[in-house]
Design an enzyme around this catalytic site. Structure first.
Site, short mmCIF file in Angstrom:
data_model
loop_
_atom_site.label_atom_id
_atom_site.label_comp_id
_atom_site.label_asym_id
_atom_site.label_seq_id
_atom_site.Cartn_x
_atom_site.Cartn_y
_atom_site.Cartn_z
N SER A 267 0.84 -1.20 0.00
CA SER A 267 0.00 0.00 0.00
C SER A 267 0.87 1.25 0.00
O SER A 267 1.67 1.44 -0.91
CB SER A 267 -0.96 -0.04 1.18
OG SER A 267 -2.02 0.86 1.00
N ASP B 195 -5.59 -3.43 -2.91
CA ASP B 195 -4.73 -3.05 -1.80
C ASP B 195 -4.15 -4.27 -1.08
O ASP B 195 -4.88 -5.13 -0.60
CB ASP B 195 -5.58 -2.24 -0.81
CG ASP B 195 -4.76 -1.57 0.29
OD1 ASP B 195 -3.57 -1.93 0.43
OD2 ASP B 195 -5.30 -0.73 0.99
#
Length: 390
Positions: free
Chosen positions: A116, A260
């Protein structure tokens, strides 16, 4: 034409606008999703993979046959850096890296992992040199308009996210240029590894991308693939759409959904079956490997009284789950390190940070600048690393 016919035409146009070319029929299946190939032709069995699943064996990093490794170290120690997710809190990690760099404390990390927000920081640390001072400009230059673009909450209900994701992908393609990708390839060839985590959405499993191997490859789409991986790793589901990555299986092309990496893990520093003690031996090192973990955020949810309304309660619930997931990841890291004689230290946004957001913006510049200075000062003043959970 009557009103009913007008409504039918408008509804038809509405459905057409909401339709997607990414149909289920193109998607990898439960039977083949771990057998597909990124390249048009499957790699040789001895070749280093472009990506892998955590449970795989890692002959390409440590040969069981002769105990050799392609990795190289600078100095007397194997150094590993793990960078976590955190969204706008990535400003803290950027401050940490620049504080270490400016004070001459930044290690030469042989292995760097990112998820991320950490996936956006990791390439700068890996490429090194003049790229590191640029990290502040890039991370503090992010704002809502730049990466979110035009937002439409209705799209989150009828499509795949309330933004198109085009702005985020454009931002990433401008930052991670062909020149930087070539530098990543050079560092990979020198014996270092850059590993980025995304979540394979259909299976909800972590996928680890060997970014340096992709960078040095002859894949015709390597630049756009790297951009997709970085975008996917930092794409919060519902806010940004998933990245559809093309793969091949038995002569047919399929698609994978990647989102993600924080859905699967907030941070990682080793694939499950990689034995760092054996790797240390293969490198001829006597000191235990050093693992530095940068948590872009807190390790404890703050006490907060919220109104009894859906969105605030949902937001608070999700942020609390992320904190607990992070603590679980870190506990596992500490436990594994103790068992395997690894020297692990970590840093995070502790209670001494007094910054508060003043707006509802995801990327509020004043808050991010405060976080950056906090991380920078902790690093520059030698007050960065902890060894016990708060």
């Amino acid at each position: 034409m009557n009103n009913k016919q007008h409504l039918i035409i408008l509804f038809t146009l509405f459905l057409t606008a909401c339709s997607s070319t990414h149909t289920i029929e193109k998607r990898v299946t439960q039977d083949n999703y771990k057998k597909v190939s990124i390249a048009a032709e499957p790699l040789d069995s001895d070749a280093e993979p472009f990506r892998f699943w955590p449970e795989q064996k890692f002959e390409f990093l440590l040969s069981e046959k002769d105990g050799t490794t392609p990795l190289r170290v600078s100095g007397e120690r194997l150094n590993i850096l793990a960078l976590s997710g955190g969204g706008a809190n990535g400003a803290f990690g950027a401050g940490v890296i620049n504080g270490l760099y400016d004070s001459g404390q930044l290690e030469q990390y042989t292995i760097i992992t990112g998820i991320s927000a950490g996936s956006l920081i990791a390439p700068f640390v890996f490429a090194g040199g003049d790229n590191i001072p640029q990290l502040k400009r890039v991370m503090l230059g992010i704002n809502d308009e730049m990466v979110l673009g035009n937002r439409n909450f209705l799209n989150a209900l009828i499509k795949d996210a309330f933004t198109s994701g085009e702005e985020l992908l454009e931002f990433i393609s401008q930052v991670y240029t062909p020149e930087m990708i070539e530098q990543i390839a050079q560092q990979h060839q020198s014996g270092r590894r850059l590993l980025i985590g995304t979540t394979h959405f259909d299976s909800e499993e972590l996928v680890i991308w060997n970014l340096g191997q992709i960078a040095q490859s002859d894949l015709p789409n390597k630049h756009s693939l790297i951009h997709q991986i970085l975008a996917a790793s930092s794409s919060i589901p519902g806010v940004f759409p998933p990245q559809f990555i093309n793969v091949n299986y038995q002569g047919k092309q399929y698609e994978e959904l990647h989102v993600d990496g924080g859905m699967a893990a907030q941070m990682f520093f080793k694939p499950n079956n990689l034995d760092y003690s054996k790797l240390n031996k293969a490198l001829g090192l006597s000191q235990p490997p050093r693992v530095d973990v940068v948590r872009n955020g807190a390790l404890k949810a703050p006490y907060e009284t919220l109104p009894d309304k859906g969105v605030p309660l949902l937001s608070r619930s999700i942020s609390g789950m992320i904190v607990q997931q992070t603590r679980g990841d870190l506990y596992r890291m500490l436990y594994f390190s103790e068992l395997n004689d690894l020297d692990l230290s970590f840093t995070y946004v502790d209670d001494s940070f007094d910054g508060k957001k003043k707006t509802k913006q995801m990327f509020e510049i004043e808050y991010m600048e405060h976080l950056y200075r906090f991380g920078y000062n902790k690093a520059a003043q030698g007050m960065l690393w902890s060894k016990e959970m708060p």
